[in-house]
Enzyme design. Sequence first.
Site, short mmCIF file in Angstrom:
data_model
loop_
_atom_site.label_atom_id
_atom_site.label_comp_id
_atom_site.label_asym_id
_atom_site.label_seq_id
_atom_site.Cartn_x
_atom_site.Cartn_y
_atom_site.Cartn_z
N GLY A 159 0.85 -1.27 0.04
CA GLY A 159 0.14 0.16 0.00
C GLY A 159 0.95 1.29 0.07
CB CYS A 160 0.06 4.69 -1.17
SG CYS A 160 -1.60 4.94 -0.49
CE1 TYR A 161 -1.39 8.45 3.95
CE2 TYR A 161 -3.40 7.02 3.78
CZ TYR A 161 -2.85 8.16 3.80
OH TYR A 161 -3.51 9.34 3.70
CB THR A 173 5.21 2.27 0.30
OG1 THR A 173 4.85 0.96 -0.21
CG2 THR A 173 6.79 2.32 -0.59
CB SER A 174 4.96 6.57 2.99
OG SER A 174 4.14 6.70 4.27
#
Lengths: 347, 347, 347, 347
Positions: free
Chosen positions: B150-152, B154-155
């Site tokens: 997911g995007c969050y 990964t960050s």
Amino acid sequence: MTISVGIFGASGYTGGELVRLLACHPSVRIAFVTSERHAGRPLSSVFPHLASLPELICQPLEVSRATACDVAFCALPHLASMDVVPLLLEQGIRVVDLSADFRLRDGEVYQAWYGAAHKAPALLDEAVYGLPELGSRSAIRQARLVANPGCYPTSVLLALAPLLKEGAIELETLVIDSKSGVSGAGRSATQGSLFAEVAEGFRAYKTVGHRHTPEIEQELSRLAGIGMRVRFSPHLIPQSRGILTTCYARPRKTLTPGEWREMLYRFYQDEPFVHVLPLGEYPATNHVRGSNQCHLAVALDERTGWLMVVSVLDNLVKGAAGQAVQNMNILLDLGESAGLEQLPLFP
Amino acid sequence: MTISVGIFGASGYTGGELVRLLACHPSVRIAFVTSERHAGRPLSSVFPHLASLPELICQPLEVSRATACDVAFCALPHLASMDVVPLLLEQGIRVVDLSADFRLRDGEVYQAWYGAAHKAPALLDEAVYGLPELGSRSAIRQARLVANPGCYPTSVLLALAPLLKEGAIELETLVIDSKSGVSGAGRSATQGSLFAEVAEGFRAYKTVGHRHTPEIEQELSRLAGIGMRVRFSPHLIPQSRGILTTCYARPRKTLTPGEWREMLYRFYQDEPFVHVLPLGEYPATNHVRGSNQCHLAVALDERTGWLMVVSVLDNLVKGAAGQAVQNMNILLDLGESAGLEQLPLFP
Amino acid sequence: MTISVGIFGASGYTGGELVRLLACHPSVRIAFVTSERHAGRPLSSVFPHLASLPELICQPLEVSRATACDVAFCALPHLASMDVVPLLLEQGIRVVDLSADFRLRDGEVYQAWYGAAHKAPALLDEAVYGLPELGSRSAIRQARLVANPGCYPTSVLLALAPLLKEGAIELETLVIDSKSGVSGAGRSATQGSLFAEVAEGFRAYKTVGHRHTPEIEQELSRLAGIGMRVRFSPHLIPQSRGILTTCYARPRKTLTPGEWREMLYRFYQDEPFVHVLPLGEYPATNHVRGSNQCHLAVALDERTGWLMVVSVLDNLVKGAAGQAVQNMNILLDLGESAGLEQLPLFP
Amino acid sequence: MTISVGIFGASGYTGGELVRLLACHPSVRIAFVTSERHAGRPLSSVFPHLASLPELICQPLEVSRATACDVAFCALPHLASMDVVPLLLEQGIRVVDLSADFRLRDGEVYQAWYGAAHKAPALLDEAVYGLPELGSRSAIRQARLVANPGCYPTSVLLALAPLLKEGAIELETLVIDSKSGVSGAGRSATQGSLFAEVAEGFRAYKTVGHRHTPEIEQELSRLAGIGMRVRFSPHLIPQSRGILTTCYARPRKTLTPGEWREMLYRFYQDEPFVHVLPLGEYPATNHVRGSNQCHLAVALDERTGWLMVVSVLDNLVKGAAGQAVQNMNILLDLGESAGLEQLPLFP
């Protein structure tokens, strides 16, 4: 074959965009970048989005270093560029100049609009106006100096060229209403470009007398085969990139909407960077952002008989750095689309 | 060698981004794209920025057509993806799945957070969590199914992995405050994503209980070697792309700011897509926009002794489609950066 | 004296704006608000910016409840409004209607542009077009039904009225290029109004055939004393509020720029809401945002002889709810500026 | 009764906002405005949104002119303000100072954070920190000098005061993550505040060491009754106005979510400007824009046991000019909400 290029004036938005495109160009090596103000610092400290290019260090502006390159891009401000370009040519360097300094043929017109006598008037005749889609490819190929068109003029000329070539509109009725994102004003700190001034603040500016006017007139007159003066009014959009130009004129021909679209389509059908939209679709600046593309749409107002043509492009790409790379590609026969195949970034 | 790829679910933002990246990938041919809703229409009518790819026509979602491809990207919504992926695997197609359906190892956790029993629980063990920088490259290379993070997550994971590996922070003090652009909410028309609702309207949402929480916990726990629960709060930024995550924790080591930075730098020094900024520089989402890069910065608050790590990435690229292409590159040994060398678009 | 008002259709942007203005009006009490969709819920759950008005509960649309009010504001969609307005009038309620349903005098024109036969054609003659600055104050004062002008028409009519009154321009050369913020499209969830579609995406739309065209033509024709057709093209600005309209025409008089400015200045010198800017200043939408003001600027292109007039206003205030309150003030003799004295919100 | 007020430093965003609010205040007359840089020019040429106030002419900064006023608002930069305020007090003028110069009690702390010795240290004790909701109303009423709180501190203190008063959280776990629109950086032209730098560019800045830190610590310590140091990190939102602050802490009490909400609700139930949202609703900056309101939300993460409080306010209103007017209202007993009843502007 790898071409060495130098970029004069790399710390402005246009310079940064040249680096973005040229660093990924398959046939190019960036030999040096200059920035008087940031000399000695890595370009990535000026443009943190270039963090992956730590090897690029800003050099002071010294023309002699250009001997290291095959082609120089000059992204200096107008007035500064005409000091540098002649020296580069003397060294046998071919130049793509992105300033306004070599776009106008007539030194007196230049002086009237830019407030200073031209310092290299002999080059005004020699410089080739680099808008490839308008028929100058063979001249560009042989040029020493390409004058890269302005962002507004590119958007206007691509919209109107097919109509003028065909003598299809009444020139005296032509109205050109342009809208540009704020990156066109450059990276200098000015109150009028602050976020809090621009956001939610669409505005008109230079309603009359914008400096791109004589450039538009020169090229439209060439296309029309007759001297023209135009009504050109720019506006500022609360967005970073993109120009949309709406042109209005009364036609001299009685055609259906489909025939008008066909006129534009035929003119650009072999062009890789110009797309004529289907009837009823509307161009938007975020459909071309970050790419070298120009989208065109035509509409006929059947109630009043008037014709409209709308164009969109990215002012920093097709309106500046991308078109400069396209001109370099032609100059050096590298394949006109080389390094320019990136698709637009949406959303 | 040219790889044929298929894209299931091409009409969302993630699907459109896959097309943007894959259409310029040097070793890839897009064999087909699917969109139930727009089946039969050119993808360029759904995404006008893809006007230069008129040959892509949206197909209905039929798994059998995947035989035409070497790798399938599945950009369907969660719940839908777990219907399709097993059928693709049965046909011997390798899959990079961008939904949440194969990220969690534990089917019960999946059910608790996504509200439905998992339909292919046997695959949860097999699926490889595809975050290459965190050590899963050899597993990815041999995977049939890669679960794209997911995007969050990964960050968060890129920010914290070096600290957890070193046991450098007190886990129970960890606070994760994330901020995302609105494209993360997808392209469906919802009132809360309207321009007039979002502009000038930074907001908190899902202050507790966002569905990316268990994914973050699973992977942080794996890195820390101990089960963890985290405080993770997302916010909505009035911009289209980009995630910035700020992590706070009390350190378990007494190091100088430079030593903390060095810890992150060493961890990522051979990674092409992760840049650790110099001390004192601040990351911004528009420094990575449109690229597969992640920028990290670390700061030590010497007055209170707490440590902060900030990460930025483009949620549609390193947070979705770019990472999926990176995983495909590893899967097929195409060179990890192939097709991902575009620099960020700034401004 | 306190006036009781009711608001039909309070959950759209125009309805919310009516509440914002009327809740602070010194002579008004909001008796009820209706919203079919949100009936029974507090309006503050629909519009969280109205958290300080917890007493307003959305009512179902029942005309009979209007007996509780002196004036009804009708902010329903077109087609819906003409069902409701006649019933209100029958009950002796005076109505300010913000839809398009009573703006056009000619039922056939209405049917041609709105695709349905008008259900209350007898009221088309009676309804007063409520643009006070254009001379209709005495008619408004006695009206049962005021048709509140559209946002684009208000911006066009205020710009052109002084010129048409004086017969100062060649009507057949007139070009009207308008730009509007996205709140004009309403609060319904549509893909085209999503933040990620609109941001950085200035666009043209309805290049020909926008439904405000016949309203503009009707009123310009009345001002000019001759039937007119106009070229009117709207564009979408990536911002929430504001309209800027640029009008171009060839003049029929030879005047200096100062004399043109004087013509507009004299026309509006006693108007509290219309400001004619000094020559050389440019209007911007964020100079009027949130207020009932309209700023006008005039410029003469001395090279081509053409005249330009630019207007800006807030589409939700002077283009909708503010003008409706102004009309109510006239109707009830409350002082034309009552409740409308808020200054623009900048930045 | 009409109060005469003067505004020192009217050409910044805070000054402009004071004019916007005070010009519509029912009991106030603006006696003069000063701007060194624009002295002699109408304020409406500096702020075109004030076109309807042509009578306000920028005066040079001369303290002696303050004799014409009952209260002076000082919106000068820090360091400059402490030169002017003592002279105003000497003339018997009561002052609301919007700079940072009189907010800190300890001159050494001031010097450590602002880099200069304080020039009027005797006034540091006398100045009243003007955050009315936190219990200083009676002190404000009698003050000669009110130090108007900073924007970030106001957002933090309103969020945390109820919790600190009750001793409800573990202070050493507190993390404060703030996000502000760009108007907080002022109207000076700096590259970092340009539209093209800020748009799509959410960023961290001053991750440690922001100058509002000691102000937050001073007031939190006072509320908690114990010296505190805090982790406070600001971020920049791509929008003009608004602050959202997210506070995280481990509670010292075991309460239900509803009980936590009740704790905040009771604290603020008589306050006109603070709204505690229902559980499950999320605050957004555009729900308070242009108003003096603060919205608060509380959430309990039941999985980890941590508590979160989120606050939103308009940095130019409740974070600056609105709070200054509120303080003036208390000072002069004008009714605390006078001139501050405007509802938020949404969208």
